[in-house]
Write a protein that holds these residues in place. Structure first.
Motif, mmCIF file in Angstrom:
data_model
loop_
_atom_site.group_PDB
_atom_site.id
_atom_site.type_symbol
_atom_site.label_atom_id
_atom_site.label_comp_id
_atom_site.label_asym_id
_atom_site.label_seq_id
_atom_site.Cartn_x
_atom_site.Cartn_y
_atom_site.Cartn_z
ATOM 1 N N MET A 1 94.934 -76.489 43.829
ATOM 2 C CA MET A 1 95.427 -75.389 44.633
ATOM 3 C C MET A 1 95.221 -74.086 43.858
ATOM 4 N N TYR A 2 94.679 -73.108 44.564
ATOM 5 C CA TYR A 2 94.513 -71.794 43.946
ATOM 6 C C TYR A 2 94.800 -70.713 44.972
ATOM 7 N N ALA A 3 94.955 -69.487 44.466
ATOM 8 C CA ALA A 3 95.234 -68.351 45.337
ATOM 9 C C ALA A 3 94.487 -67.134 44.806
ATOM 10 N N ILE A 4 94.129 -66.236 45.712
ATOM 11 C CA ILE A 4 93.585 -64.936 45.339
ATOM 12 C C ILE A 4 94.748 -63.952 45.459
ATOM 13 N N VAL A 5 95.088 -63.331 44.333
ATOM 14 C CA VAL A 5 96.258 -62.458 44.284
ATOM 15 C C VAL A 5 95.838 -61.076 43.789
ATOM 16 N N GLU A 6 96.492 -60.052 44.329
ATOM 17 C CA GLU A 6 96.216 -58.677 43.901
ATOM 18 C C GLU A 6 97.309 -58.246 42.930
ATOM 19 N N GLN A 10 93.802 -54.935 41.263
ATOM 20 C CA GLN A 10 92.665 -55.822 41.020
ATOM 21 C C GLN A 10 92.974 -57.200 41.585
ATOM 22 N N GLN A 11 91.913 -57.904 42.019
ATOM 23 C CA GLN A 11 92.086 -59.236 42.578
ATOM 24 C C GLN A 11 91.716 -60.285 41.538
ATOM 25 N N PHE A 12 92.543 -61.340 41.454
ATOM 26 C CA PHE A 12 92.330 -62.422 40.503
ATOM 27 C C PHE A 12 92.455 -63.757 41.214
ATOM 28 N N LYS A 13 91.726 -64.762 40.694
ATOM 29 C CA LYS A 13 91.868 -66.130 41.171
ATOM 30 C C LYS A 13 92.925 -66.790 40.294
ATOM 31 N N ALA A 14 94.028 -67.213 40.897
ATOM 32 C CA ALA A 14 95.162 -67.755 40.157
ATOM 33 C C ALA A 14 95.259 -69.259 40.375
ATOM 34 N N GLU A 15 95.173 -70.010 39.270
ATOM 35 C CA GLU A 15 95.378 -71.453 39.276
ATOM 36 C C GLU A 15 96.436 -71.775 38.229
ATOM 37 N N GLU A 16 97.146 -72.886 38.410
ATOM 38 C CA GLU A 16 98.191 -73.254 37.449
ATOM 39 C C GLU A 16 97.590 -73.467 36.071
ATOM 40 N N VAL A 39 99.631 -61.959 47.897
ATOM 41 C CA VAL A 39 98.677 -63.072 47.915
ATOM 42 C C VAL A 39 97.782 -62.898 49.125
ATOM 43 N N LEU A 40 96.474 -62.812 48.885
ATOM 44 C CA LEU A 40 95.520 -62.553 49.958
ATOM 45 C C LEU A 40 94.961 -63.832 50.569
ATOM 46 N N LEU A 41 94.882 -64.913 49.771
ATOM 47 C CA LEU A 41 94.295 -66.170 50.245
ATOM 48 C C LEU A 41 94.914 -67.316 49.469
ATOM 49 N N VAL A 42 95.167 -68.441 50.151
ATOM 50 C CA VAL A 42 95.673 -69.651 49.500
ATOM 51 C C VAL A 42 94.800 -70.817 49.931
ATOM 52 N N ASP A 43 94.306 -71.588 48.955
ATOM 53 C CA ASP A 43 93.497 -72.780 49.237
ATOM 54 C C ASP A 43 94.240 -73.980 48.679
ATOM 55 N N ASN A 44 94.708 -74.854 49.579
ATOM 56 C CA ASN A 44 95.422 -76.061 49.185
ATOM 57 C C ASN A 44 94.543 -77.263 49.507
ATOM 58 N N GLU A 45 93.635 -77.589 48.588
ATOM 59 C CA GLU A 45 92.709 -78.729 48.712
ATOM 60 C C GLU A 45 91.964 -78.724 50.040
ATOM 61 N N GLY A 46 91.362 -77.611 50.372
ATOM 62 C CA GLY A 46 90.551 -77.504 51.576
ATOM 63 C C GLY A 46 91.245 -76.815 52.741
ATOM 64 N N ALA A 47 92.563 -76.796 52.740
ATOM 65 C CA ALA A 47 93.308 -76.096 53.793
ATOM 66 C C ALA A 47 93.468 -74.640 53.365
ATOM 67 N N ALA A 58 103.960 -66.622 50.540
ATOM 68 C CA ALA A 58 103.206 -67.066 49.369
ATOM 69 C C ALA A 58 103.491 -66.148 48.189
ATOM 70 N N LYS A 59 103.554 -66.746 47.008
ATOM 71 C CA LYS A 59 103.722 -65.945 45.795
ATOM 72 C C LYS A 59 103.174 -66.708 44.600
ATOM 73 N N VAL A 60 102.920 -65.963 43.525
ATOM 74 C CA VAL A 60 102.406 -66.534 42.286
ATOM 75 C C VAL A 60 103.413 -66.196 41.196
ATOM 76 N N VAL A 61 103.863 -67.213 40.471
ATOM 77 C CA VAL A 61 104.843 -67.035 39.405
ATOM 78 C C VAL A 61 104.122 -67.127 38.063
ATOM 79 N N CYS A 62 104.314 -66.101 37.219
ATOM 80 C CA CYS A 62 103.634 -66.033 35.927
ATOM 81 C C CYS A 62 104.645 -65.835 34.810
ATOM 82 N N GLU A 63 104.216 -66.190 33.596
ATOM 83 C CA GLU A 63 105.010 -65.915 32.401
ATOM 84 C C GLU A 63 104.218 -64.975 31.512
ATOM 85 N N VAL A 64 104.865 -63.962 30.977
ATOM 86 C CA VAL A 64 104.205 -62.985 30.112
ATOM 87 C C VAL A 64 104.060 -63.590 28.719
#
Length: 105
Positions: A1-6, A10-16, A39-47, A58-64
């Motif tokens: 699963m990945y997401a395109i996040v701004e 800037q846009q980044f491809k975010a994966e765990e 989050v601009l796009l979410v891909d969950n194994e083809g969906a 949708a959201k992306v959680v990060c640690e600094v």
């Protein structure tokens, strides 16, 4: 699963587990958790879910990891031939290193 996040324009491809250098985030401290909800796009194994303009819920959680990292030095050199005109300038961009903990969407 990945997401395109701004993040900061800037846009980044975010994966765990992926580590990213993003433009400097003010008030970020080492070990702090940061959430990005643009989050601009979410891909969950083809969906694939595409937002208009963002995906709802949708959201992306990060640690600094490092709040302030200096990038490589960039030299800006301007010259006009036969005019005895030269200008040398430079700068180093400031980044924040984050690690993607989870992609929710």
């Amino acid at each position: 699963m990945y997401a395109i996040v701004e993040i900061n324009g800037q846009q980044f491809k975010a994966e765990e587990g992926k580590k990213l250098f993003v433009h400097h985030i003010k008030d970020a401290e080492k070990g702090q958790s940061v959430e990005f909800e643009k989050v601009l796009l979410v891909d969950n194994e083809g969906a694939v879910k595409v937002g208009a303009p963002t995906v709802d819920g949708a959201k992306v959680v990060c640690e600094v990891l490092e709040p302030l990292v200096k990038g490589e030095k960039v030299i800006v050199f301007k010259m006009k031939r036969r005019k005895d005109s030269r200008k040398k300038n430079g700068h180093r961009a400031q980044f924040t290193q984050v690690e993607i903990k989870s992609v929710i969407g």
